[in-house]
Enzyme design. Structure first.
Site, PDB file in Angstrom:
ATOM      1  CG  HIS A  91      -6.303   4.767  -1.593  1.00  0.00           C
ATOM      2  ND1 HIS A  91      -5.197   4.346  -0.907  1.00  0.00           N
ATOM      3  CD2 HIS A  91      -6.215   4.219  -2.829  1.00  0.00           C
ATOM      4  CE1 HIS A  91      -4.457   3.589  -1.717  1.00  0.00           C
ATOM      5  NE2 HIS A  91      -5.054   3.496  -2.893  1.00  0.00           N
ATOM      6  CG  ASP A 100      -2.002   0.958   1.263  1.00  0.00           C
ATOM      7  OD1 ASP A 100      -2.397   1.406   0.173  1.00  0.00           O
ATOM      8  OD2 ASP A 100      -2.507   1.276   2.367  1.00  0.00           O
ATOM      9  CG  HIS A 140      -5.267   7.339   4.199  1.00  0.00           C
ATOM     10  ND1 HIS A 140      -4.051   7.674   3.677  1.00  0.00           N
ATOM     11  CD2 HIS A 140      -5.819   6.468   3.335  1.00  0.00           C
ATOM     12  CE1 HIS A 140      -3.865   7.020   2.540  1.00  0.00           C
ATOM     13  NE2 HIS A 140      -4.930   6.290   2.304  1.00  0.00           N
ATOM     14  N   GLY A 141      -7.935   7.620   7.661  1.00  0.00           N
ATOM     15  CA  GLY A 141      -8.203   7.863   9.073  1.00  0.00           C
ATOM     16  C   GLY A 141      -9.679   8.062   9.374  1.00  0.00           C
TER      17      GLY A 141
HETATM   18  P1  13P Z   1      -9.193   4.249   5.772  1.00  0.00           P
HETATM   19  O1  13P Z   1      -8.329   5.037   6.685  1.00  0.00           O
HETATM   20  O2  13P Z   1     -10.414   4.995   5.387  1.00  0.00           O
HETATM   21  O3  13P Z   1      -9.506   2.903   6.285  1.00  0.00           O
HETATM   22  O4  13P Z   1      -8.373   4.058   4.401  1.00  0.00           O
HETATM   23  C1  13P Z   1      -7.345   3.119   4.286  1.00  0.00           C
HETATM   24  C2  13P Z   1      -6.552   3.289   3.031  1.00  0.00           C
HETATM   25  O5  13P Z   1      -6.931   3.972   2.105  1.00  0.00           O
HETATM   26  C3  13P Z   1      -5.292   2.562   2.951  1.00  0.00           C
HETATM   27  O6  13P Z   1      -4.559   2.862   1.810  1.00  0.00           O
HETATM   28  O1  G3H Z   2      -2.292   4.299   4.053  1.00  0.00           O
HETATM   29  C1  G3H Z   2      -3.164   4.175   4.897  1.00  0.00           C
HETATM   30  C2  G3H Z   2      -3.342   3.019   5.756  1.00  0.00           C
HETATM   31  O2  G3H Z   2      -4.409   3.252   6.625  1.00  0.00           O
HETATM   32  C3  G3H Z   2      -2.089   2.616   6.462  1.00  0.00           C
HETATM   33  O3  G3H Z   2      -1.765   3.487   7.466  1.00  0.00           O
HETATM   34  O4  G3H Z   2       0.620   4.196   7.249  1.00  0.00           O
HETATM   35  O5  G3H Z   2      -0.561   4.143   9.472  1.00  0.00           O
HETATM   36  O6  G3H Z   2       0.078   2.015   8.324  1.00  0.00           O
HETATM   37  P1  G3H Z   2      -0.325   3.462   8.173  1.00  0.00           P
HETATM   38 ZN    ZN Z   3      -4.623   4.797   0.980  1.00  0.00          ZN
END
Ligand code: 13P
Ligand code: G3H
Ligand code: ZN
Length: 346
Positions: free
Chosen positions: A232, A83, A198-199
């Site tokens: 995402h 990812d 994200h988050g």
């Molecule tokens: P979320 O934080 O919405 O779960 O998204 C995860 C993500 O896009 C990881 O690449």
């Molecule tokens: O990229 C987003 C995912 O939620 C992963 O998060 O970088 O904290 O592992 P992270």
């Molecule tokens: Zn992502």
């Protein structure tokens, strides 16, 4: 069953009009939760690890955990995906660690924070495709930066995300540019920017079309009907998970995620991969808080990790079912990466 290239799963999803959740993992319990959910629902699986996850869990542990999953669940096709790879070097090291799919996120520079220009993005992504496809490894690219259309802020809630304020043109993938990007890079899948981040803190109220630009997905799909689109930042941040955390001593502010029905709309318009991490994090945290609040005398990690794993499994089953991937694992003929390389050379 060997780990399979993600492209094999995405092609099956496209041919049968469903979407695949891609769940992030950092540890054994999360992998177990996903695999049990997949077994129960007969779902193909995409497991993904960020750079942060790889460094937390260490590549060797992760590699062996994935081999264990493949050994224990021979009927489930599993793709292992990097990812948000920040450079061709990160993607190369993932391939060396048995990943069958990589994301080259060239929307940001190698620091994972600074928005990159278009030519840089095309160049690094194409470099990764040229390295990965001869090995049968799938590649996801990203065009446009994740971030909030409400505040204009990029997102730096986790390890990878633009810092500071961005203008709308950067926060929304341009459909014409997307067409050019896919033609020049030959990516298998394209992550698009539509206002998600994200988050947990994505939207300050239930999102409408101004802040969650699902129409943009339909426009991109019209131009690129054969490209697998990726959403995402697609956790739904359900109210009940917020409530459990807060009921047992947590202090999460009220927030909204991406409603499942919007994702289902996306799936009708070419979305094949839906990234979900936060919902699983919240489910596990809520379960752990509950056990430790109700039983402050407890100290055996299994006492709270087992409910945490069960809570995550429940979320995975719900997403697998509503995205339509349930019932499809047994319909996919597995092909390992080496054999799949022929697909790209023909
Ligand atoms: P979320 O934080 O919405 O779960 O998204 C995860 C993500 O896009 C990881 O690449
Ligand atoms: O990229 C987003 C995912 O939620 C992963 O998060 O970088 O904290 O592992 P992270
Ligand atoms: Zn992502």
């Amino acid at each position: 069953m060997p780990l399979v290239p993600m492209r094999l799963l995405l092609d099956h999803a496209a041919a049968n009009s469903y979407g695949l959740a891609a769940f992030n993992v950092n540890n054994m319990e999360q992998i177990q939760a996903i695999m049990e959910a997949a077994k129960e629902t007969d779902s193909p699986v995409i497991i993904q690890a960020s750079r942060g996850a790889r460094s937390y869990s260490q590549d060797a542990y992760l590699r062996h955990l994935m081999l264990a999953a493949a050994e224990l669940y021979p009927a489930i096709p599993i793709a292992m995906h990097q990812d948000h790879g920040n450079s061709p070097g990160t993607c190369k090291s993932a391939i060396e660690q048995n990943f069958t799919s990589v994301m080259m996120d060239g929307s940001l520079k190698e620091d994972g924070k600074t928005p990159a220009d278009y030519n840089y993005n095309v160049s690094v992504t194409r470099q990764v495709v040229d390295m990965a496809h001869p090995l049968g490894i799938s590649v996801e690219g990203e065009l446009g930066c994740l971030g909030s259309l409400e505040s204009g802020m990029g997102e730096a809630e986790d390890g990878h995300g633009a810092e500071g304020k961005l203008d709308h043109s950067m926060l929304l993938t341009d459909p014409a540019q997307a067409e050019d990007f896919v033609r020049r890079t030959k990516v298998d899948a394209l992550a698009v920017a539509i206002g998600t981040s994200h988050g947990a803190y994505k939207f300050t109220r239930k999102p409408t079309g101004e802040v969650l630009a699902m129409d943009r997905i339909a426009e991109i799909h019209k131009r690129l009907p054969n490209t697998h689109l990726v959403m995402h930042g697609s956790s739904s941040v359900p109210q009940e998970l917020q409530d459990v955390i807060n009921k047992f001593g947590g202090k999460m502010k009220q927030t909204w995620g991406v409603p499942v029905e919007e994702i289902q709309r996306g799936i009708k318009n070419g979305v094949r991969k839906i990234n979900v991490d936060t919902d699983n994090r919240m489910a596990m945290t809520g379960a752990i808080r509950k056990v430790l609040t109700e039983g402050p005398e407890k100290f055996d990690p299994r006492d709270y990790l087992k409910p945490a794993r069960d809570a995550m499994k429940k979320v995975c089953i719900a997403r697998m079912t509503s995205f339509g991937q349930a019932g499809n694992a047994s319909k996919i003929k597995p092909v390992g990466a080496r054999e799949f390389a022929r697909f790209y050379s023909s």
